[in-house]
Every structure is written in C-alpha cells, then in structure tokens.
Scaffold this motif. Sequence first.
Motif, PDB file in Angstrom:
ATOM      1  N   CYS A 121     103.610  94.880  25.817  1.00 23.88           N
ATOM      2  CA  CYS A 121     103.699  96.160  26.654  1.00 23.88           C
ATOM      3  C   CYS A 121     102.663  96.810  25.743  1.00 23.88           C
ATOM      4  N   MET A 122     102.627  98.527  26.328  1.00 25.36           N
ATOM      5  CA  MET A 122     103.132  99.035  25.837  1.00 25.36           C
ATOM      6  C   MET A 122     103.725  99.725  24.336  1.00 25.36           C
ATOM      7  N   CYS A 123     102.394  99.998  23.076  1.00 25.34           N
ATOM      8  CA  CYS A 123     103.370  99.588  21.808  1.00 25.34           C
ATOM      9  C   CYS A 123     104.579 100.952  21.914  1.00 25.34           C
ATOM     10  N   GLY A 124     105.600  99.776  20.973  1.00 27.27           N
ATOM     11  CA  GLY A 124     107.356 100.652  21.050  1.00 27.27           C
ATOM     12  C   GLY A 124     106.410 102.259  20.846  1.00 27.27           C
ATOM     13  N   ALA A 125     105.808 101.915  19.790  1.00 31.72           N
ATOM     14  CA  ALA A 125     105.329 103.489  18.295  1.00 31.72           C
ATOM     15  C   ALA A 125     105.018 104.220  19.244  1.00 31.72           C
ATOM     16  N   LEU A 126     104.296 104.557  20.599  1.00 28.14           N
ATOM     17  CA  LEU A 126     103.665 105.406  21.013  1.00 28.14           C
ATOM     18  C   LEU A 126     104.704 105.275  23.260  1.00 28.14           C
ATOM     19  N   SER A 127     105.578 104.038  22.590  1.00 29.28           N
ATOM     20  CA  SER A 127     106.783 105.008  24.191  1.00 29.28           C
ATOM     21  C   SER A 127     107.145 105.824  22.956  1.00 29.28           C
ATOM     22  N   GLY A 128     107.844 105.797  22.138  1.00 29.11           N
ATOM     23  CA  GLY A 128     108.369 106.747  21.256  1.00 29.11           C
ATOM     24  C   GLY A 128     107.847 108.154  21.153  1.00 29.11           C
ATOM     25  N   ALA A 129     106.593 108.166  20.512  1.00 26.47           N
ATOM     26  CA  ALA A 129     106.389 109.674  20.803  1.00 26.47           C
ATOM     27  C   ALA A 129     105.525 110.463  21.997  1.00 26.47           C
ATOM     28  N   THR A 130     105.627 109.086  23.261  1.00 25.77           N
ATOM     29  CA  THR A 130     105.546 110.399  24.123  1.00 25.77           C
ATOM     30  C   THR A 130     106.907 110.311  24.146  1.00 25.77           C
ATOM     31  N   MET A 131     108.079 109.181  23.992  1.00 32.02           N
ATOM     32  CA  MET A 131     109.188 110.873  24.099  1.00 32.02           C
ATOM     33  C   MET A 131     110.007 111.635  23.163  1.00 32.02           C
ATOM     34  N   VAL A 132     109.274 111.794  22.385  1.00 27.43           N
ATOM     35  CA  VAL A 132     108.829 113.155  21.715  1.00 27.43           C
ATOM     36  C   VAL A 132     108.361 114.300  22.603  1.00 27.43           C
ATOM     37  N   LEU A 133     106.921 113.777  22.253  1.00 23.68           N
ATOM     38  CA  LEU A 133     106.662 114.999  23.752  1.00 23.68           C
ATOM     39  C   LEU A 133     107.344 115.352  24.798  1.00 23.68           C
ATOM     40  N   GLY A 134     108.311 114.092  25.402  1.00 25.49           N
ATOM     41  CA  GLY A 134     109.406 114.589  26.586  1.00 25.49           C
ATOM     42  C   GLY A 134     109.955 115.877  25.808  1.00 25.49           C
ATOM     43  N   MET A 135     110.850 115.463  24.733  1.00 29.75           N
ATOM     44  CA  MET A 135     112.394 115.979  24.139  1.00 29.75           C
ATOM     45  C   MET A 135     111.444 117.504  24.235  1.00 29.75           C
ATOM     46  N   LEU A 136     110.091 117.052  23.888  1.00 32.74           N
ATOM     47  CA  LEU A 136     109.486 118.974  23.547  1.00 32.74           C
ATOM     48  C   LEU A 136     108.695 119.729  24.420  1.00 32.74           C
ATOM     49  N   GLN A 137     108.374 119.194  25.747  1.00 39.28           N
ATOM     50  CA  GLN A 137     107.994 119.128  26.855  1.00 39.28           C
ATOM     51  C   GLN A 137     108.061 119.212  27.866  1.00 39.28           C
TER      52      GLN A 137
ATOM     53  N   GLU B 230     112.404 103.412  18.170  1.00 39.07           N
ATOM     54  CA  GLU B 230     113.889 103.706  17.687  1.00 39.07           C
ATOM     55  C   GLU B 230     113.574 104.837  16.352  1.00 39.07           C
ATOM     56  N   SER B 231     112.639 103.965  16.100  1.00 36.40           N
ATOM     57  CA  SER B 231     112.301 104.925  14.408  1.00 36.40           C
ATOM     58  C   SER B 231     111.327 106.248  14.775  1.00 36.40           C
ATOM     59  N   VAL B 232     109.874 105.725  15.456  1.00 31.95           N
ATOM     60  CA  VAL B 232     109.587 107.390  15.764  1.00 31.95           C
ATOM     61  C   VAL B 232     110.486 108.577  16.846  1.00 31.95           C
ATOM     62  N   ALA B 233     111.443 108.253  17.301  1.00 31.02           N
ATOM     63  CA  ALA B 233     112.241 108.985  18.251  1.00 31.02           C
ATOM     64  C   ALA B 233     113.142 109.657  17.223  1.00 31.02           C
ATOM     65  N   ARG B 234     113.779 109.070  16.212  1.00 22.06           N
ATOM     66  CA  ARG B 234     114.813 109.521  15.373  1.00 22.06           C
ATOM     67  C   ARG B 234     114.230 110.290  14.235  1.00 22.06           C
ATOM     68  N   ALA B 235     113.420 109.684  13.573  1.00 17.71           N
ATOM     69  CA  ALA B 235     112.734 110.231  12.555  1.00 17.71           C
ATOM     70  C   ALA B 235     111.926 111.807  12.899  1.00 17.71           C
TER      71      ALA B 235
END
Length: 150
Positions: free
Chosen positions: A61-77, A27-32
Amino acid sequence: MDEIKSQEVSVKNLAGNYFKEGYNCAESVARAFRDFLKLNVSDEALKMASGFGGGLGHSGCMCGALSGATMVLGMLQGRTSKEQNRGPIYTSAGDFHSIFTENFGAACCRVLNRHEFGTQEQRRTCLKITGTTAELLLKYIQEKQMVEIK
C-alpha cells in the motif's frame, strides 16, 4: 553548490545511508530528518516507523518513504492535545502526498516498485525513492519555513 542544494544532498544521502544499513524506507526517512533537523525524538519513538516498510508491512500500500515523510511532518506540526488545530498537519500531509505522487506517478508501493521484494532491483528502486523523498521533503519544509535550518 549552493547552501540549499548542499542541504538537500546531505539529507538525501543520510536517508540513503540508513536504507543501505538495513533500515526500511519509512525508518530511513524518519531517522534522517531526526538527525538532520536535530529533533528531540528518541530511538524508542522511531520504532513507530518500522511497520510502514514495504507499503505497510509488505502489503504494497502507501509507500513507506511517504509514510516516513508524513511522520516527519507530524513531528514538526503534530498535535499534543485534542484541543489543538489539526488543520496545519492535515494540509501539509495532503500537500506532500500530492508532491510525492506528482514526482513518482503514484503513492502505492506495489505500483512504484514492481520488483520482487528482497531482490537487488527492488532495493535499488527503494533506495532511489527513499533518497528522493527526503530531498523533496526538505524542499517542502524549507518552502513552508517549518523550521530554521542551519
């Protein structure tokens, strides 16, 4: 401090502050990034990040910060129709996974943070990972010129 480093510190602090406020790492990475890049993503949509904390619902399992970063990339691409090419987001997600694992040595939450969930040590480690992930992601986004950052 140069402009790029200043932006990296800014997004790192933004993600860290959200984590300190009680949001999980995803949540923190996606919100930021929603705030930093001024993305048109509602609080309602950001609820999707909630289950990724603790490596997918505390499963480690997969780190939430990495999951959040992947969500951000999805927002962009990410795609909005099945006809669109998924290659760019797959490439970016894979690239960033490699960057993350090279930096931290693993992508699995239980490997990255061996402290008991809820302890001060666990929170401190997750705070560092969350902030550093935001910093790494901004560098990647800038390198790939995904958005113009003002």
